[in-house]
Design a protein around this motif. Structure first.
Motif, PDB file in Angstrom:
ATOM      1  N   ALA A  18       0.905  -1.131  -0.033  1.00 56.22           N
ATOM      2  CA  ALA A  18      -0.046  -0.156  -0.023  1.00 56.22           C
ATOM      3  C   ALA A  18       0.760   1.370  -0.078  1.00 56.22           C
ATOM      4  N   MET A  20       0.525   3.750   1.823  1.00 60.44           N
ATOM      5  CA  MET A  20       0.914   4.605   3.055  1.00 60.44           C
ATOM      6  C   MET A  20       2.181   3.904   3.769  1.00 60.44           C
ATOM      7  N   ARG A  50       0.351  -7.561  -3.975  1.00 60.40           N
ATOM      8  CA  ARG A  50      -0.491  -8.249  -2.906  1.00 60.40           C
ATOM      9  C   ARG A  50      -0.230  -9.882  -3.292  1.00 60.40           C
ATOM     10  N   MET A  68      -0.935   2.051  -7.311  1.00 61.18           N
ATOM     11  CA  MET A  68      -1.808   2.683  -6.280  1.00 61.18           C
ATOM     12  C   MET A  68      -1.831   4.187  -6.239  1.00 61.18           C
ATOM     13  N   TRP A 141      -9.632  -0.311   8.011  1.00 58.09           N
ATOM     14  CA  TRP A 141      -8.445  -0.557   7.423  1.00 58.09           C
ATOM     15  C   TRP A 141      -7.354  -0.468   8.350  1.00 58.09           C
ATOM     16  N   THR A 165      -9.998   3.335  -1.761  1.00 55.80           N
ATOM     17  CA  THR A 165     -10.260   3.055  -0.273  1.00 55.80           C
ATOM     18  C   THR A 165      -9.965   4.378   0.428  1.00 55.80           C
ATOM     19  N   VAL A 167      -9.138   5.949   4.041  1.00 55.82           N
ATOM     20  CA  VAL A 167      -8.861   5.389   5.292  1.00 55.82           C
ATOM     21  C   VAL A 167      -8.591   6.739   5.918  1.00 55.82           C
ATOM     22  N   ASP A 188      -5.686   8.457   4.338  1.00 57.29           N
ATOM     23  CA  ASP A 188      -4.685   7.611   3.529  1.00 57.29           C
ATOM     24  C   ASP A 188      -5.715   7.111   2.292  1.00 57.29           C
ATOM     25  N   VAL A 189      -5.596   7.611   1.185  1.00 57.55           N
ATOM     26  CA  VAL A 189      -6.594   7.356   0.023  1.00 57.55           C
ATOM     27  C   VAL A 189      -5.654   6.632  -0.810  1.00 57.55           C
ATOM     28  N   GLY A 190      -6.219   5.286  -1.265  1.00 58.46           N
ATOM     29  CA  GLY A 190      -5.421   4.597  -2.382  1.00 58.46           C
ATOM     30  C   GLY A 190      -6.700   4.141  -3.463  1.00 58.46           C
TER      31      GLY A 190
HETATM   32  N1  SER Z   1      -4.057   1.804   2.486  1.00 58.10           N
HETATM   33  C1  SER Z   1      -5.537   1.712   1.872  1.00 58.10           C
HETATM   34  C2  SER Z   1      -5.357   0.367   1.046  1.00 58.10           C
HETATM   35  O1  SER Z   1      -4.261  -0.038   0.651  1.00 58.10           O
HETATM   36  C3  SER Z   1      -5.674   2.929   1.003  1.00 58.10           C
HETATM   37  O2  SER Z   1      -4.680   3.383   0.306  1.00 58.10           O
HETATM   38  O3  SER Z   1      -6.366   0.097   0.450  1.00 58.10           O
END
Ligand code: SER
Length: 548
Positions: A18, A20, A50, A68, A141, A165, A167, A188-190
């Motif tokens: 991610a 973040m 992932r 991301m 999350w 997402t 967060v 934290d936007v992804g």
């Molecule tokens: N940390 C969250 C995710 O990985 C949003 O960036 O989905």
């Protein structure tokens, strides 16, 4: 902020999953974003991987490697702003009609309350049926199996595909799962880049976008569509992993890469596709992405692929024959196919048909772990009960131990050489040594130029050529520090420490507090090559090197 490497400095995760992750310590307040970025808000396009989605690859939305798009706030904007901007970019920039957008927010439980603020913000933008409440597993999350910042999140959907997402970081999740409040709120936007591209380009799935089209195009049309997608995903992911320094092995990140490459090879074989086509896929990935990721290096990628291919080609066909002979496959027999013929779990599962219907990944991994423990125990016995984990290093067997020991001493020598070239002490920010390479991070405000790297490499090799003695002395911590030994890694040291010295003690080349082990003479190290210098998070630089 630039993407961080797929190989994280934070050892709580195997690979970067991610955006973040490189900012964890800004969320917790340990580091100051104003000081490091000149702002409380940053954005990034992060390479992510992932492993948890590996079995999903082949459907319309899942990938192992993906990009991301992230934006982050460390104590500045919060829910309302984030939600309004999300809506704005979806409707005004991406031109997605409102009726195709929906969002979920946390319904609340006895630990984290209902996310009313998000619910209200979304309700102002979307009709009531398109704002839903969701449970903890979807709408909170946080780190999996590790500690870190966490909080309630919104999932944002276009049609039935989750594209982002959001967060809202408010807690720190400890290893025992207990939550404590963070001193500041964070965002934290992804966004899943490939997924939003699918929507913007009006495609039915990720693989029809122009991100994957050049890869899919190379594969013969008559191959099963799922296999085409797996090959495209795995080729792309392999190229990126290799370029971030992963090499195939039976451990950690290397094990992930090995499985991807072997799956590519077996699928090519079973679909009557020449191995050359895999190389072509890898090269297309480089062509397509190297503008954005200049570290994608076709030569390294092909070398690693060819090495793995040469090894695996010798065994896997026999493995497939062996699999054919079996009537049922359980964890133990599946592991045997891996151990003797190199067949990865995914392949056994895919080609095993009815024989593998009850085989699970957990069962296979449990068996693999059991065998690793047995072989480690064997090695420990050989080492007179001393254990294979020595000082800072771990290895699977004594051969590997010898190699990592050489790399370990090489690390000390490169650090000292660089300090000479750059004319200053370099505070170290961590190191990681595998059988293949050494890696260390240090704080330095700019790129180390290729010329400086070459100079450092030359000095290091002169030290190797001189075959200087490497000696170890145990002493009190204060005495060690007084003697000028470098104390790295911001560690808490015990009162008695070991100090390793390279060269004559009256005029040492390097003098470091260290757990060891090290070679006894620098000549044992072999030739040192610095392979890479790059920037990592927190104003640190990272160097990788190999010995041979
Ligand atoms: N940390 C969250 C995710 O990985 C949003 O960036 O989905």
């Amino acid at each position: 902020m630039p993407s961080s490497s797929l190989l994280p400095t934070d050892s709580s995760v195997l690979l970067t999953t991610a955006g973040m992750q490189q900012f964890k310590r800004y969320f917790t307040g340990e580091l100051d974003p104003m000081k490091d970025f000149g702002s409380k808000n940053v954005t990034s396009i992060q390479k992510a991987f992932r492993t948890s989605d590996i079995d999903e690859v082949g459907d319309e939305t899942h990938l192992t490697f993906f990009e991301m798009l992230g934006h982050f706030s460390f104590g500045d904007y919060f829910k309302k702003e984030t939600i309004n901007w999300t809506y704005e970019i979806l409707t005004e920039i991406f031109k997605i009609p409102v009726d195709r957008i929906s969002a979920t927010v946390f319904e609340g439980d006895d630990i984290i309350p209902f996310d009313e603020e998000s619910f209200e913000a979304w309700s102002k933008l979307l009709p009531p049926t398109q704002v839903k409440k969701g449970i903890r597993t979807d709408n909170v999350w946080g780190p999996t199996g590790a500690e870190g910042p966490c909080g309630a999140c919104n999932e944002v959907y276009v049609d039935d595909v989750e594209v982002a997402t959001l967060v809202f970081m408010e807690y720190y999740c400890h290893l025992d799962k207990k939550l404590t409040k963070l001193t500041q709120k964070g965002v934290d936007v992804g966004w899943g880049f490939e997924r939003i591209v699918t929507k913007i380009q009006y495609k039915n799935n990720i693989f029809e976008t122009d991100l994957f089209e050049p890869l899919i195009k190379i594969l013969p049309e008559n191959i099963d569509i799922r296999v085409q997608r797996i090959m495209a995903d795995h080729a792309r992911a392999s190229a990126f992993l290799i370029s971030d320094g992963v090499t195939p092995s039976n451990k950690d990140q290397g094990y992930v890469l090995r499985r991807l490459m072997r799956r590519l090879i077996v699928h090519a074989h079973m679909s009557d596709v020449e191995t050359e086509v895999i190389r072509e896929l890898l090269l297309v990935v480089v062509n397509h992405y190297s503008v954005y990721y200049p570290n994608l290096n076709s030569e390294t990628i092909l070398t690693e692929f060819n090495k793995e291919n040469d090894k695996f080609q010798k065994t896997f066909k026999n493995g497939l024959k062996e699999l054919e002979k079996l009537t049922t496959v359980d964890g133990a027999s599946a592991f045997k196919l891996f151990e003797s013929f190199g067949l990865p779990f995914e392949i056994i599962k895919e080609v095993g048909g009815d024989k593998v219907s009850t085989l699970t990944r957990e069962e296979f991994e449990a068996e693999r772990k059991r065998h690793q423990e047995i072989s480690r125990a064997g090695v420990e016995k050989k080492f007179g009960g001393h254990g294979i984990k020595e000082g800072d290093l771990t290895a699977e067997n004594s051969e590997e131990m010898k190699k990592v020991t050489r790399l370990h001493t090489a690390t000390h020598i490169i650090v000292a050489s660089l300090q000479k070239v750059l004319g200053q002490k370099l505070p170290q920010a961590g190191a990681d040594i595998t059988v293949e390479r050494l890696r260390f991070d240090f704080t330095f405000p700019r790129k180390v130029t290729p010329k400086e790297l070459k100079q450092a490499e030359d000095i290091a090799n002169e030290i190797v050529d001189k075959d200087l003695p490497v000696t170890c002395k145990e002493m009190d911590l204060q005495e060690a520090l007084d003697s000028g030994a470098s104390a790295f890694f911001k560690l808490k040291y015990p009162p008695r420490v070991k100090v390793y010295t390279v060269g004559d003690e009256s005029d040492p080349f390097s003098h470091e507090l260290c757990g060891g082990p090290h070679v006894t003479h620098t000549g044992e190290i072999g030739h040192i090559t610095i392979t890479k210098e790059e920037s990592v998070s927190g104003g640190n630089r990272r160097i990788r090197a190999v010995v041979d």
